[in-house]
Design a protein around this motif. Structure first.
Motif, mmCIF file in Angstrom:
data_model
loop_
_atom_site.group_PDB
_atom_site.id
_atom_site.type_symbol
_atom_site.label_atom_id
_atom_site.label_comp_id
_atom_site.label_asym_id
_atom_site.label_seq_id
_atom_site.Cartn_x
_atom_site.Cartn_y
_atom_site.Cartn_z
ATOM 1 N N PRO A 1 1.046 -1.254 0.102
ATOM 2 C CA PRO A 1 -0.107 -0.027 0.037
ATOM 3 C C PRO A 1 0.943 1.253 -0.048
ATOM 4 O O PRO A 1 0.432 2.187 -0.849
ATOM 5 N N ASP A 2 1.882 1.157 0.792
ATOM 6 C CA ASP A 2 2.774 2.426 0.805
ATOM 7 C C ASP A 2 3.169 2.716 -0.904
ATOM 8 O O ASP A 2 3.201 4.063 -1.379
ATOM 9 N N ILE A 3 3.867 1.826 -1.279
ATOM 10 C CA ILE A 3 4.307 2.154 -2.689
ATOM 11 C C ILE A 3 3.203 2.344 -3.549
ATOM 12 O O ILE A 3 3.361 3.302 -4.532
ATOM 13 N N ALA A 4 2.211 1.448 -3.763
ATOM 14 C CA ALA A 4 1.051 1.872 -4.489
ATOM 15 C C ALA A 4 0.424 3.358 -4.317
ATOM 16 O O ALA A 4 -0.004 3.955 -5.260
ATOM 17 N N GLY A 5 0.527 3.868 -3.179
ATOM 18 C CA GLY A 5 -0.126 4.914 -2.606
ATOM 19 C C GLY A 5 0.781 6.285 -3.279
ATOM 20 O O GLY A 5 0.305 7.361 -3.348
ATOM 21 N N ALA A 6 2.116 5.790 -3.459
ATOM 22 C CA ALA A 6 2.865 6.924 -3.907
ATOM 23 C C ALA A 6 2.882 6.949 -5.290
ATOM 24 O O ALA A 6 4.010 7.800 -6.032
ATOM 25 N N LEU A 7 2.223 6.154 -5.944
ATOM 26 C CA LEU A 7 2.316 6.409 -7.646
ATOM 27 C C LEU A 7 0.881 6.749 -8.135
ATOM 28 O O LEU A 7 -0.093 6.778 -7.441
ATOM 29 N N ASP A 8 1.389 7.966 -8.939
ATOM 30 C CA ASP A 8 0.203 8.504 -9.684
ATOM 31 C C ASP A 8 -0.824 9.647 -9.006
ATOM 32 O O ASP A 8 -1.956 9.552 -8.963
ATOM 33 N N ASN A 9 -0.075 9.862 -7.972
ATOM 34 C CA ASN A 9 -0.692 11.210 -7.204
ATOM 35 C C ASN A 9 -0.390 12.475 -7.334
ATOM 36 O O ASN A 9 -0.999 13.409 -6.804
ATOM 37 N N GLY A 10 0.469 12.654 -8.287
ATOM 38 C CA GLY A 10 0.810 13.856 -8.749
ATOM 39 C C GLY A 10 1.705 14.849 -7.970
ATOM 40 O O GLY A 10 2.027 16.081 -8.072
ATOM 41 N N GLU A 11 1.954 14.151 -6.749
ATOM 42 C CA GLU A 11 2.794 15.035 -5.644
ATOM 43 C C GLU A 11 4.311 14.915 -5.934
ATOM 44 O O GLU A 11 4.625 13.898 -6.407
ATOM 45 N N ASN A 12 5.004 15.762 -5.271
ATOM 46 C CA ASN A 12 6.331 15.866 -5.334
ATOM 47 C C ASN A 12 6.696 14.955 -4.383
ATOM 48 O O ASN A 12 6.597 14.900 -3.063
ATOM 49 N N ALA A 13 7.570 13.755 -4.996
ATOM 50 C CA ALA A 13 7.993 12.596 -4.034
ATOM 51 C C ALA A 13 8.882 12.685 -3.068
ATOM 52 O O ALA A 13 9.973 13.201 -3.535
ATOM 53 N N SER A 14 8.729 12.179 -1.954
ATOM 54 C CA SER A 14 9.575 12.031 -1.101
ATOM 55 C C SER A 14 10.651 10.703 -1.298
ATOM 56 O O SER A 14 11.956 10.841 -0.943
ATOM 57 N N ARG A 15 9.921 9.857 -2.069
ATOM 58 C CA ARG A 15 10.930 8.695 -2.233
ATOM 59 C C ARG A 15 10.613 8.483 -3.862
ATOM 60 O O ARG A 15 9.172 8.297 -4.202
#
Length: 616
Positions: free
Chosen positions: A407-421
């Motif tokens: 869930p952590d990785i999936a939630g970090a994909l395609d959210n349009g946010e400047n990524a921390s990772r």
């Protein structure tokens, strides 16, 4: 002639020295009149960048340069099981093969033909093997001291560059053994015995593109495929190549098993197999079966297949419509499906253009010298994919079964946010990067500031730090990252200005020895990855000096940076997304610090470094 060349070169160097000296004098003079002897200042600035992660649900996996087979366990991205569905190719794809010496039509006249040489040949399959050699890197790029022992097989780091090393400790150096044709890995053979015969040992190779436990045994299963792989897409009026994707399910089209149930266990061996010549009875003093190497089979996967199947579906079809052409053959025997069992910790990258199915058969042959019918033996070879002048003939699809992302990785994909990772995984993710973004640093105003300051950009780098805490110690890290223009799919490096090191002592392999100005190669400390530095100097100069578009960049892995083509993938919601081919064939992944990092790790955030010279 040599002396005249030396004189010309010396004159050229002298002239260049005078020009440089005069230029320096002139610059010093100008500088003194402007700012008291300091015409230029140098500096370094860092800029924030915007990076965000995109997910990939599937990639096009037909007509690849390499195919994955087996299981890769990624501690971050989960397990991938890879199998292969492939067509089979008739020799030279000409069709209508003849088995034995005579066509079936000629054999059918044996009873009425007056010629004694016309006999029913009764072709009978003796044995059948699927052969897929392992990837073997070129020795010119893996054997730095040219002593016949690949770098990865040397005992110590010092031995890599020491041609006088003695791997087997028999008193004869590796390079001496290589030169006289003895085995540098065998202490019982040093080439000094009276009965020594050179070059009849199995060479040892560094096997490339194998991930996992190389000591584990495993099984390869081969099945008949009943799925028809089209070469052209009917939805384009048969004008474009058909695309097949990694997530397609062919399970309902898998037919009978072709492997022999009692003999399909394989172990990895990095030695080639020698095939000796048949003994010639006319040479009493020489036994060719022990002294003459007729051929060498490279190490690889070799699994026996059911002779009865190939008897009924290949040899018994001689002269019939099924073998009349490659298209008829594709419709009749649509291909094979290859999968592995007991490969929970083992994956290969395989070149299917080097793979084949070899059918060894016996037939009745008329010996005109003895005037009698004798039993002869011959091979008939079916290819999987064929390569001709850089064009791949035939079709094969790599099928992936991937575990779901956490869930952590999936939630970090395609959210349009400047990524921390930044999550980098071949065929699963893609990271887009904006160098001068309005949200982060004012975008165009920064570019205009650099122009106004008349900076000469000496070097520009994107520095990616590895998140070691998240990655852990068990991950197999990508040796290199690939950054390219996401809007044109073209590389941002210029091969004409790159420094390469294919044939020098510090080039461990061709892909990593290419484009060293660009870099992108993993830097390690204590055997663990620390950072990747990608130089984008020319790309930045194109933006600042040549007013090129400040295009979005994309980051992924690569198995060979020399090959930069892309194929179609599927992103979030099924939309099309272009994915570099060499990222699709790599199972490796890593985790990097992104741009949006705070606290004690903020010094590791992704940043753009610019080293510049400014005229005062």
């Amino acid at each position: 002639m040599r002396f005249s060349k030396i004189v010309k070169v010396s004159a050229w160097v002298g002239t260049l020295f005078l020009l440089v000296a005069s230029c320096e004098d002139e610059l010093d003079t100008i500088g003194e009149g402007v700012v008291g002897g300091e015409p230029f200042t140098t500096g370094k600035r860092t800029f924030e960048v915007f990076a965000y992660n995109k997910g990939i649900t599937a990639v096009q996996t037909n007509r690849l340069p390499l195919y994955q087979l087996g299981t890769f366990n990624d501690p971050i991205y989960g397990k991938r099981n890879a199998s292969i569905l492939s067509q089979l190719s008739l020799p030279n794809r000409v069709g209508d093969p003849v088995f034995g010496d005579s066509s079936q039509a000629t054999e059918d006249t044996a009873d009425s033909d007056s010629s004694a040489s016309t006999v029913p040949e009764e072709e009978t399959v003796k044995e059948v093997y699927l052969n897929i050699p392992f990837q073997i890197p070129p020795s010119t790029t893996k054997d730095s001291d040219a002593d016949g022992v690949d770098n990865s097989l040397e005992r110590t780091e010092e031995d890599i560059y020491d041609p006088t090393s003695d791997w087997d400790g028999d008193g004869v150096s590796d390079i001496e053994e290589t030169n006289i044709g003895s085995d540098p890995f065998n202490a019982d053979e040093d080439g000094t015995a009276d009965d020594f015969i050179p070059n009849i040992f199995s060479r040892t190779f560094d096997l490339d593109s194998i991930y996992g436990d190389r000591d584990a045994s495993f099984e390869i299963s081969v099945y008949r495929s009943n799925y028809f792989l089209r070469d052209l897409d009917p939805n384009t009026g048969f004008q474009e190549a058909q695309e097949y994707f990694s997530n397609q399910d062919f399970s309902s089209f898998i037919g009978e098993e072709l492997t022999m149930a009692d003999n399909k266990t394989i172990t990895i061996d990095n030695k080639e197999v020698l095939i000796f010549a048949e003994d010639d009875p006319d040479t009493d003093d020489v036994d060719e079966s022990e002294t003459v190497v007729a051929s060498r089979r490279p190490p690889g996967i070799r699994v026996p297949l059911n002779p009865t199947f190939f008897q009924e579906n290949i040899l018994d079809k001689e002269g019939q419509s099924e073998l009349l052409s490659q298209s008829n053959f594709n419709d009749f025997l649509r291909g094979i499906y290859i999968t592995g069992t007991g490969m929970d910790e083992l994956m290969f990258l395989l070149d299917l253009t080097e793979a084949n199915i070899t059918i060894t058969y016996e037939y009745q042959d008329y010996d005109s010298d003895e005037e009698e019918v004798v039993t002869a033996e011959r091979d008939f070879v079916l290819g999987l994919l064929l390569s001709s002048n850089g064009i791949t003939l035939g079709n094969a699809v790599n099928v992936f079964q991937d575990e779901e992302l956490t869930p952590d990785i999936a939630g970090a994909l395609d959210n349009g946010e400047n990524a921390s990772r930044i999550y980098v995984k071949g065929a699963k993710t893609l990271t887009e990067i904006r160098l001068f973004d309005d949200v982060i640093n004012g975008g165009a105003s920064v570019i205009n500031e650099i122009k106004a300051n008349n900076w000469i950009i000496n070097e520009a780098n994107l520095v990616f730090y590895v998140d070691r805490e998240t990655l852990g110690d068990d991950a197999v890290e990508p040796p290199r990252l690939y950054l390219y223009n996401a809007e044109t799919n073209l590389p941002i490096l210029d091969p004409n200005t790159e420094r390469n090191a294919i044939n020098v002592v510090d080039a461990n392999s061709a892909p990593l020895g290419l484009f060293l100005n660009y870099d992108g190669i993993l830097k390690k400390e204590n055997g663990k990855g620390v950072q990747y530095t990608v130089r984008i100097t020319e790309h930045l100069n194109d933006i600042i000096v040549r007013d090129s578009t400040n295009a979005v960049l994309a980051l992924t892995t690569t198995s060979n940076i020399f090959f930069t083509g892309v194929q179609e993938g599927m992103g979030e919601g099924g939309q099309a997304i272009d994915v570099p081919i060499r990222a699709s064939i790599s199972p490796l992944g890593t985790v990097l610090y992104g741009s949006n990092v705070e606290g004690s790790e903020s010094d590791k955030r992704l940043k753009l470094e610019i080293f510049y010279t400014e005229a005062n």
